[in-house]
Enzyme design. Structure first.
Site, PDB file in Angstrom:
ATOM      1  N   LYS A 220      27.713  62.937 -20.573  1.00  0.00           N
ATOM      2  CA  LYS A 220      26.848  63.200 -19.421  1.00  0.00           C
ATOM      3  C   LYS A 220      25.899  64.333 -19.757  1.00  0.00           C
ATOM      4  CE  LYS A 220      29.282  66.806 -16.869  1.00  0.00           C
ATOM      5  NZ  LYS A 220      30.326  67.192 -15.955  1.00  0.00           N
ATOM      6  N   ASP A 246      39.966  64.862 -15.052  1.00  0.00           N
ATOM      7  CA  ASP A 246      39.085  66.028 -15.132  1.00  0.00           C
ATOM      8  C   ASP A 246      39.862  67.263 -14.698  1.00  0.00           C
ATOM      9  OD1 ASP A 246      36.764  67.399 -15.635  1.00  0.00           O
ATOM     10  OD2 ASP A 246      35.509  66.192 -14.303  1.00  0.00           O
ATOM     11  N   THR A 251      31.169  68.933  -6.750  1.00  0.00           N
ATOM     12  CA  THR A 251      30.342  68.098  -5.862  1.00  0.00           C
ATOM     13  C   THR A 251      30.788  66.632  -5.893  1.00  0.00           C
ATOM     14  OG1 THR A 251      28.788  67.563  -7.628  1.00  0.00           O
ATOM     15  CG2 THR A 251      28.325  69.547  -6.329  1.00  0.00           C
ATOM     16  N   THR A 254      30.017  64.170 -11.052  1.00  0.00           N
ATOM     17  CA  THR A 254      30.505  63.747 -12.377  1.00  0.00           C
ATOM     18  C   THR A 254      31.457  62.561 -12.227  1.00  0.00           C
ATOM     19  OG1 THR A 254      30.378  66.024 -13.159  1.00  0.00           O
ATOM     20  CG2 THR A 254      31.819  64.545 -14.403  1.00  0.00           C
TER      21      THR A 254
HETATM   22  C1  R5P Z   1      32.582  70.029 -15.997  1.00  0.00           C
HETATM   23  O1  R5P Z   1      32.415  70.451 -17.085  1.00  0.00           O
HETATM   24  C2  R5P Z   1      33.904  69.971 -15.290  1.00  0.00           C
HETATM   25  O2  R5P Z   1      34.964  69.669 -16.135  1.00  0.00           O
HETATM   26  C3  R5P Z   1      33.832  68.992 -14.155  1.00  0.00           C
HETATM   27  O3  R5P Z   1      33.535  67.717 -14.680  1.00  0.00           O
HETATM   28  C4  R5P Z   1      32.743  69.393 -13.213  1.00  0.00           C
HETATM   29  O4  R5P Z   1      32.898  70.739 -12.885  1.00  0.00           O
HETATM   30  C5  R5P Z   1      32.763  68.588 -11.955  1.00  0.00           C
HETATM   31  O5  R5P Z   1      31.690  69.026 -11.175  1.00  0.00           O
HETATM   32  P1  R5P Z   1      31.005  68.052 -10.144  1.00  0.00           P
HETATM   33  O6  R5P Z   1      32.106  67.459  -9.321  1.00  0.00           O
HETATM   34  O7  R5P Z   1      30.096  68.943  -9.333  1.00  0.00           O
HETATM   35  O8  R5P Z   1      30.236  67.039 -10.914  1.00  0.00           O
END
Ligand code: R5P
Length: 340
Positions: A220, A246, A251, A254
C-alpha cells in the site's frame, strides 16, 4: 500482632517486635493501579490475579490539569500500572506519567508500566526531514517519570523496545488470534494469511506459521496521512479464504481497501484480526458496510457504544495474558514461554 494496627506511640513501643535482623524479611508485595484509559481491562487483570486494585484518585483540577493521589501505602511494593495510552492519548499518557511519579515519590520498590496499547507508536521514525520521533520521546518521558520496566503488546514496530533502556516485554496477541481461527476448522490448504502492508509481514508470517497457512502481502501507499491506497498483492489468494492481520485499526482504510482488493482478485472470504481497535473517525461504519466476514480485536482499547454494537466484531480479552505476564514478572519466571 499486625503491624498495621500499630499507631502513634504504641508503634514505637512495639518496634522490638520487628527488629532489623528479623527473620521476617521485607517482601515486595504486588499492587495494581490504573488510570482512566481502560478500567475494565484493569479490573479483568485484577480478577485474573485475584488481588484488589489499588486505591488512587485520578481526576482533574478546575484548570484541566490532571490531579492524582495514591490513596494507600505502596512503600516497598512492586507496582504495576495498567494504562494503555489510547483515547485522548495526551491525557492518558500524562495520567500514566503522573501516576508513576506519585508512586516513585511514595517509595514503591519497582514500577512497571503496563501499556497494552502504546500511543504515538506510528511516529517511530522520520519519514521525511524535520519530523520528530515521538515514540522515542514518549519512551524518554516514561523512563524519566520513574518506570523500571514496561509490559506492552503488539508494538507497531518491535524496534520501539530499543527506545527504552529498561526491560520491555512486548507481548503478542497472535497465539490467542491463532486459537480463534483454529477453532473454525478452515482447511489449511484453503487458508492464506495476508499482511495489509510491508511493515506487517513478520506479524502475518507468524500467524501463517501458527495456522499452517500460506502468506500473501498487500503493498500500500499513503498519499497523505490516514489515507491508504493498495498498489499490489503478492501471493496466491484466488479461491482462498484470507485472514488479514494487523497491529491496529485506526480509520479502517488500510483494512477495508485491502479486503475489497482481495475479493476483487478472487478471494472467497476475508476475515480480519487486529490487536488494537482504535476505530478513529468513521471506522466503525466503513467496517460494518464492508465485505469483511468477521473482525477480531482485543480489549487493549475500550470500545465505543457504537463499536460494541458491530455485528461483525468479536473481542478477545488479553486480560489473562497480561495477568499471567505480571505473575511471571513478579516471580522471575519466563514470559517468552507464553509464546512458544
Ligand atoms: C500501519 O502501518 C499500521 O500497521 C496499520 O495498518 C494502520 O495504522 C491502520 O491505519 P488505518 O486503519 O487508518 O488505515
Amino acid at each position: 500482632m499486625s503491624e498495621t494496627n500499630l499507631t502513634g506511640i504504641s508503634a514505637y513501643q512495639n518496634i522490638s517486635a520487628f527488629p532489623l535482623d528479623s527473620v521476617f524479611q521485607p517482601t515486595h508485595h504486588v499492587k495494581l493501579f490504573h488510570g482512566n484509559s481502560n478500567p475494565e481491562l484493569a479490573h479483568a487483570v485484577a480478577d485474573y490475579l485475584n488481588i484488589p486494585l489499588g486505591k488512587a484518585l485520578v481526576t482533574t483540577f478546575a484548570n484541566n490539569e490532571i490531579r492524582e493521589k495514591i490513596e494507600e501505602n505502596v512503600r516497598g511494593a512492586r507496582v504495576f500500572v495498567i494504562q494503555p495510552t489510547c483515547g485522548h492519548v495526551n491525557d492518558t499518557l500524562m495520567e500514566l506519567l503522573i501516576m508513576i511519579d506519585a508512586l516513585r515519590r511514595a517509595s514503591a520498590h519497582q514500577i512497571c508500566a503496563v501499556i497494552p496499547y502504546y500511543g504515538y507508536a506510528k511516529q517511530e521514525k522520520k519519514t521525511s526531514g524535520r519530523e520528530p520521533i515521538t515514540a522515542k520521546l514518549v519512551a524518554n518521558l516514561i523512563t524519566t517519570a520513574g518506570a523500571d520496566r514496561i509490559i506492552t503488546c503488539d508494538l507497531h514496530a518491535a524496534a520501539i523496545q530499543g527506545f527504552f533502556d529498561i526491560p520491555v516485554d512486548n507481548l503478542s496477541a497472535l497465539p490467542i488470534i491463532a486459537e480463534h481461527y483454529q477453532m473454525k476448522n478452515i482447511p489449511v490448504e484453503d487458508l492464506v494469511v495476508v499482511s495489509p502492508d510491508a511493515g506487517g509481514v513478520a506479524r502475518a508470517t507468524n500467524l501463517a506459521e501458527r495456522l499452517g497457512a500460506k502468506l500473501a502481502i498487500i503493498f500500500k501507499r499513503r498519499p497523505e496521512p490516514d489515507k491508504a491506497d493498495v498498489i499490489d498483492i503478492v501471493g496466491d489468494i484466488a479461491g482462498k479464504t484470507c485472514i488479514v492481520v494487523d497491529d491496529m485499526i485506526s480509520t479502517g482504510g488500510t483494512l477495508v481497501k485491502g479486503v475489497e482488493t482481495l475479493l476483487t482478485h478472487g478471494a472467497t472470504k476475508v476475515y480480519a484480526a487486529a490487536t488494537h481497535a482504535i476505530f478513529a473517525e468513521d471506522a466503525v461504519e466503513i467496517i460494518e458496510n464492508s465485505s469483511i466476514e468477521e473482525l477480531i480485536v482485543t480489549d487493549t482499547i475500550p470500545l465505543s457504544e457504537q463499536a460494541k454494537r458491530m455485528s461483525k466484531l468479536k473481542v478477545l480479552s488479553l486480560a489473562p495474558l497480561l495477568g499471567e505476564t505480571i505473575r511471571r514478572t513478579h516471580f522471575n519466571l519466563s514470559v517468552s514461554e507464553l509464546f512458544v
